[in-house]
Design an enzyme around this catalytic site. Structure first.
Site, PDB file in Angstrom:
ATOM      1  CB  ILE A 112     -56.500  -4.746  58.108  1.00 24.37           C
ATOM      2  CG1 ILE A 112     -56.950  -4.798  58.350  1.00 24.37           C
ATOM      3  CG2 ILE A 112     -54.704  -5.384  57.878  1.00 24.37           C
ATOM      4  CD1 ILE A 112     -57.967  -6.165  58.648  1.00 24.37           C
ATOM      5  CB  THR A 170     -52.853   0.049  65.283  1.00 24.13           C
ATOM      6  OG1 THR A 170     -52.450  -1.558  65.527  1.00 24.13           O
ATOM      7  CG2 THR A 170     -52.178   0.051  66.753  1.00 24.13           C
ATOM      8  CD  GLU A 185     -52.613 -10.056  62.395  1.00 26.45           C
ATOM      9  OE1 GLU A 185     -51.759  -8.953  62.708  1.00 26.45           O
ATOM     10  OE2 GLU A 185     -53.772  -9.532  62.191  1.00 26.45           O
ATOM     11  CD  GLN A 196     -16.511 -26.702  76.271  1.00 26.16           C
ATOM     12  OE1 GLN A 196     -16.469 -25.975  77.251  1.00 26.16           O
ATOM     13  NE2 GLN A 196     -16.117 -27.682  76.425  1.00 26.16           N
ATOM     14  CD  GLN A 251     -21.977 -10.342  71.949  1.00 28.95           C
ATOM     15  OE1 GLN A 251     -22.690  -9.816  71.696  1.00 28.95           O
ATOM     16  NE2 GLN A 251     -21.257 -10.177  73.147  1.00 28.95           N
TER      17      GLN A 251
END
Length: 379
Positions: A125, A128, A244, A281, A338
């Site tokens: 489709i 844009t 969508e 931790q 990270q």
């Protein structure tokens, strides 16, 4: 991924197992090869059709199984979770097929939908355009009547399945002076004179998904290729955009879950200063935060999905589902990378691909900023 969710029943779980096995056999082993090639081979589309994972929502008369949208969600979740990216199956099944099924003529449905279900025809489709981005009302591609044909002129960009597609639904202006009320949707087959594919665009992620520029130079298509009513295209787009955006939310959740799962394995095995990273931790707190966001995300997604299959998910709900899940995916994937440290920056590690592949989720289907604007207008 949450194994048992109330929105799915036992038949859905059986279907999920079959879909996951298909991806693990037919797609995941080829991920690197397809990424280098910039697209997946058409043979994959044929195999997907044979496996029944293209357009499952189509009625049996058009080659589907007559299922509801939950089958599409399972397919999208498993594709994202198995890192079986590449073919934009969601574009083909969740976006293109519904326009034809809901608004297309009997001729269009009979000609195209059965071939979409088998993979013999791949759909795209084209909304844009260069310079317009999320502003669909600003499109400049036109379709003018000449006898019993439309003559299409213009260009589109960022079109998923652009290299592989056999036809494309083109959003174009049939009345250039009517703004949004002058937009129509027209099927353009890829073998028509004047239709040209541009280059396969070089993206920072989702390398195996072919994304293209498309050009239309005096392309003549019969008036019978019009989807629905002339100048009603923008209304059709608005009606279909919640699904969508929900599909993008589904992919976001599964991708974020996969990033979390592989990171959990990594931090339990990787050692620093003589002990597993998970023993620190900070790591446990970060993993706890992400686990909580994922649980919240799945609950919200399933709520939206339940509303959608009842026909109750509106434009605001679709926008909120995409906004929250894709932004959450970005946070989770970034934190997971990270925790991988320097290895997270290496392409050989899966988390690196999640980082680059997920970035566009906050852009296509309407940017996060557009989603906020849409939600804000309803307040």
């Amino acid at each position: 991924m949450l194994a048992k969710r109330a929105v799915y029943d036992e038949e859905h779980h059986i279907f999920r197992d079959a879909v996951r096995k298909f991806y693990e056999t037919e797609a995941t082993p080829h991920a690197e090869e397809w990424s280098k090639a910039g697209q997946v081979p058409r043979t994959f589309w044929n195999r997907a059709g044979e496996a029944g994972i293209l357009c499952p929502q189509l009625p049996e008369e058009y080659g589907g199984v007559g299922g509801d949208y939950r089958l599409n969600c399972i397919i999208n979740e498993e594709q994202a979770y198995c890192r079986a990216g590449g073919a934009a199956l969601a574009v083909h099944s969740d976006i293109v097929a519904p326009y034809l099924l809901e608004y297309g003529s009997d001729d269009l449905k009979e000609r195209i939908l059965p071939k979409m279900a088998t993979g013999k025809m791949v759909g795209a489709i084209a909304m844009t355009e260069p310079g317009t981005g999320s502003d669909l009302q600003g499109m400049k591609t036109t379709a003018k009547m000449d006898g019993n044909h439309y003559v299409v002129n213009g260009s589109k960009t960022f079109i998923s399945n652009g290299q592989n597609c056999d036809f494309v639904i083109v959003a174009c202006k049939t009345d250039s002076n009517a703004g949004a009320h002058g937009v129509s949707l027209i099927v353009v087959e890829a073998d028509r004179e004047g239709f040209r594919r541009g280059r396969n665009l070089d993206k920072i992620g989702q390398h195996s998904s072919d994304t293209s520029e498309l050009f239309f130079d005096e392309v003549r298509v019969p008036a019978t290729n019009l989807i629905g009513q002339e100048n009603a295209g923008f209304m059709y787009l608005m009606q279909q955009l919640p699904q969508e955006r929900l599909s993008i939310a589904v992919i976001a959740m599964a991708g974020a879950q996969r990033a979390f799962d592989i990171t959990l394995d990594y931090v339990k095995q990787r050692e620093a200063f003589g002990k597993p990273i998970m023993a620190f931790q900070n790591t446990r707190f970060k993993m706890a935060e992400m686990k909580t966001e994922l649980e919240v995300g799945w609950a919200f997604l399933d709520q939206c999905l339940s509303r959608h299959i009842k026909g109750e998910l509106d434009a605001q709900g679709g926008a909120m589902s995409k906004l929250w899940t894709t932004e959450m995916q970005g946070r989770v994937v970034d934190q997971c990378l990270q925790l991988h440290g320097g290895y997270g920056f290496m392409s050989e590690y899966e988390i690196a691909h999640h980082f680059t592949d997920s970035r566009v989720q906050r852009i296509y289907g309407g940017t996060s900023e557009i989603m906020k604007e849409l939600i804000g207008r309803t307040l």
